[in-house]
Enzyme design. Structure first.
Site, PDB file in Angstrom:
ATOM      1  N   GLU A  10      -2.510 -13.883   1.336  1.00 43.43           N
ATOM      2  CA  GLU A  10      -1.623 -13.018   0.562  1.00 43.43           C
ATOM      3  C   GLU A  10      -1.497 -13.567  -0.857  1.00 43.43           C
ATOM      4  O   GLU A  10      -0.720 -14.510  -1.092  1.00 43.43           O
ATOM      5  CB  GLU A  10      -0.227 -12.975   1.197  1.00 43.43           C
ATOM      6  CG  GLU A  10      -0.204 -12.469   2.619  1.00 43.43           C
ATOM      7  CD  GLU A  10       1.184 -11.945   3.006  1.00 43.43           C
ATOM      8  OE1 GLU A  10       1.261 -10.787   3.397  1.00 43.43           O
ATOM      9  OE2 GLU A  10       2.171 -12.685   2.878  1.00 43.43           O
TER      10      GLU A  10
ATOM     11  N   ASN B 258       5.642  -7.034   8.411  1.00 41.11           N
ATOM     12  CA  ASN B 258       6.631  -8.074   8.123  1.00 41.11           C
ATOM     13  C   ASN B 258       7.804  -7.390   7.437  1.00 41.11           C
ATOM     14  O   ASN B 258       7.708  -7.016   6.271  1.00 41.11           O
ATOM     15  CB  ASN B 258       6.000  -9.138   7.207  1.00 41.11           C
ATOM     16  CG  ASN B 258       7.016 -10.167   6.722  1.00 41.11           C
ATOM     17  OD1 ASN B 258       8.142 -10.208   7.214  1.00 41.11           O
ATOM     18  ND2 ASN B 258       6.611 -10.988   5.756  1.00 41.11           N
TER      19      ASN B 258
ATOM     20  N   SER C   5       0.728  -5.562  -1.009  1.00 39.58           N
ATOM     21  CA  SER C   5       0.686  -4.159  -1.452  1.00 39.58           C
ATOM     22  C   SER C   5      -0.299  -3.293  -0.667  1.00 39.58           C
ATOM     23  O   SER C   5      -0.883  -2.361  -1.232  1.00 39.58           O
ATOM     24  CB  SER C   5       0.396  -4.094  -2.960  1.00 39.58           C
ATOM     25  OG  SER C   5       1.447  -4.709  -3.688  1.00 39.58           O
TER      26      SER C   5
ATOM     27  N   GLU D 240       7.043 -16.488   0.223  1.00 38.23           N
ATOM     28  CA  GLU D 240       8.474 -16.409  -0.117  1.00 38.23           C
ATOM     29  C   GLU D 240       9.227 -17.611   0.439  1.00 38.23           C
ATOM     30  O   GLU D 240      10.178 -18.089  -0.166  1.00 38.23           O
ATOM     31  CB  GLU D 240       9.051 -15.074   0.391  1.00 38.23           C
ATOM     32  CG  GLU D 240       8.563 -13.917  -0.484  1.00 38.23           C
ATOM     33  CD  GLU D 240       8.437 -12.582   0.222  1.00 38.23           C
ATOM     34  OE1 GLU D 240       8.976 -12.413   1.331  1.00 38.23           O
ATOM     35  OE2 GLU D 240       7.774 -11.686  -0.364  1.00 38.23           O
TER      36      GLU D 240
ATOM     37  N   HIS E 164       4.939 -18.237   4.776  1.00 38.53           N
ATOM     38  CA  HIS E 164       4.896 -17.101   3.846  1.00 38.53           C
ATOM     39  C   HIS E 164       5.243 -17.614   2.444  1.00 38.53           C
ATOM     40  O   HIS E 164       6.078 -18.510   2.297  1.00 38.53           O
ATOM     41  CB  HIS E 164       5.895 -16.022   4.291  1.00 38.53           C
ATOM     42  CG  HIS E 164       5.709 -14.738   3.556  1.00 38.53           C
ATOM     43  ND1 HIS E 164       6.158 -14.562   2.262  1.00 38.53           N
ATOM     44  CD2 HIS E 164       5.088 -13.588   3.897  1.00 38.53           C
ATOM     45  CE1 HIS E 164       5.824 -13.341   1.856  1.00 38.53           C
ATOM     46  NE2 HIS E 164       5.166 -12.735   2.836  1.00 38.53           N
TER      47      HIS E 164
ATOM     48  N   GLY F  40       4.420  -7.024  -3.104  1.00 35.92           N
ATOM     49  CA  GLY F  40       5.505  -6.170  -3.584  1.00 35.92           C
ATOM     50  C   GLY F  40       5.333  -5.661  -5.002  1.00 35.92           C
ATOM     51  O   GLY F  40       6.274  -5.142  -5.598  1.00 35.92           O
TER      52      GLY F  40
ATOM     53  N   LYS G 257      10.557  -8.628   6.595  1.00 32.44           N
ATOM     54  CA  LYS G 257      11.307  -9.532   5.700  1.00 32.44           C
ATOM     55  C   LYS G 257      12.810  -9.367   5.976  1.00 32.44           C
ATOM     56  O   LYS G 257      13.200  -9.143   7.122  1.00 32.44           O
ATOM     57  CB  LYS G 257      10.929  -9.263   4.248  1.00 32.44           C
ATOM     58  CG  LYS G 257       9.394  -9.310   4.041  1.00 32.44           C
ATOM     59  CD  LYS G 257       8.959  -9.327   2.613  1.00 32.44           C
ATOM     60  CE  LYS G 257       7.441  -9.387   2.537  1.00 32.44           C
ATOM     61  NZ  LYS G 257       6.940  -9.466   1.168  1.00 32.44           N
TER      62      LYS G 257
HETATM   63  P1  13P Z   1       4.069  -6.033   0.491  1.00 35.46           P
HETATM   64  O1  13P Z   1       3.182  -5.296   1.465  1.00 35.46           O
HETATM   65  O2  13P Z   1       5.423  -5.419   0.335  1.00 35.46           O
HETATM   66  O3  13P Z   1       3.366  -6.306  -0.787  1.00 35.46           O
HETATM   67  O4  13P Z   1       4.355  -7.478   1.165  1.00 35.46           O
HETATM   68  C1  13P Z   1       3.288  -8.212   1.634  1.00 35.46           C
HETATM   69  C2  13P Z   1       3.818  -9.363   2.381  1.00 35.46           C
HETATM   70  O5  13P Z   1       4.378 -10.281   1.801  1.00 35.46           O
HETATM   71  C3  13P Z   1       3.681  -9.350   3.836  1.00 35.46           C
HETATM   72  O6  13P Z   1       3.977 -10.574   4.393  1.00 35.46           O
END
Ligand code: 13P
Length: 264
Positions: A180, A23, A225, A112, A110, A186, A25
């Site tokens: 997640e 992803n 992560s 976010e 997601h 992150g 983003k």
């Molecule tokens: P990270 O791997 O950067 O922690 O992000 C995970 C994520 O949100 C994937 O959708």
């Protein structure tokens, strides 16, 4: 320490052994397609080992990436879609547009987007439904915040998100879930293997109780992560059918390290 041998997923139940989805983003301009080319070069070999690779770039790159990687075994997807098929929704993209751009998957719900755009589980379910109707495979994201975990509510929150976000009907193998934990995204923090195992087991059981055999076949990805160092341990846990990877998927080197870790 958990013993790896007794934690292997039952391959009887799941269609592809592992699914590794990047992803990106809100990262990447045309130059990033070079990374995708390198990932695509590894995708065929991975498929031979029942590992499916996919990249969900920003919407601006989806069509180009899909065209550039067609026939390589690397699948593509979008990071969101609107619940409606078309209309006056400035800035949004529909599931049919994702399909038209060559997408196979679409990430919905997601954390976010749940946080930044106030998306409820009901909205996520409608998006997943729209994705299914367009012939896409929705990757439905769920996950608890740190406060919810500390309050001992992680499982209840995640199961209620699963219940609220997964539509009633979907084809076999046509829907994926990504667990997640918000606090692991992150941050470099990863839950213990025991906590990941317990959550994936709980999600799997809730899907079986709601959908029977079809629920048992839903792949459940872990995200938060994931990198080349921790992927081997995480992805050999029962009912961890792959990973949804953010930061480490932005370079071919980072993403392929995860692939190599799970090939071992
Ligand atoms: P990270 O791997 O950067 O922690 O992000 C995970 C994520 O949100 C994937 O959708």
């Amino acid at each position: 320490m958990l013993k790896r041998g007794c934690l292997l997923s039952s391959t009887m139940e799941k269609i592809v052994a592992k699914l590794l989805v990047g992803n990106w983003k809100m990262n990447g301009v045309k130059l990033a397609l070079q990374e995708a080319d390198l990932i695509a070069a590894a995708a065929k070999t991975a498929l031979g080992q029942s590992i499916q690779l996919a990249i969900c770039p920003p919407a601006t790159l989806l069509a180009r990436l899909s065209e550039a990687t067609a026939g390589t075994g690397l699948l593509t997807g979008a990071q969101d879609c609107h619940a409606k098929a078309s209309g006056a929704h400035t800035g949004d993209i529909s599931a049919a547009m994702v399909k038209d751009a060559g997408g196979h998957f679409v990430i919905v719900g997601h954390s976010e987007r749940r946080a930044d755009h106030g998306e409820s589980s009901e909205m996520v379910r409608n998006k997943a439904q729209a994705a299914l109707e367009a012939g896409l495979v929705p990757i439905v994201c769920v996950g608890e915040t740190r406060a919810e975990r500390e309050a001992g509510q992680a499982e209840a929150i995640v199961l209620s998100q699963v219940e609220g976000s997964v539509p009633e009907t979907f084809p076999d193998g046509g829907l994926v879930i990504a667990y997640e934990p918000v606090w692991a995204i992150g941050t470099g923090l990863v839950p213990s293997a025991a906590d990941v195992l317990a959550m994936h087991q709980a999600v799997h059981e809730s899907l079986v109780s709601r959908f029977g055999a079809k629920g048992a076949s839903i792949q459940i990805l872990y995200g938060g992560s994931v990198n080349g160092q921790n992927a081997g341990d995480l992805l050999h846990l029962a009912h961890v059918d792959g990973a949804l990877v953010g930061g480490a998927s932005l370079t071919a080197d980072g993403f392929l390290k995860i692939l190599h870790a799970i090939q071992e």
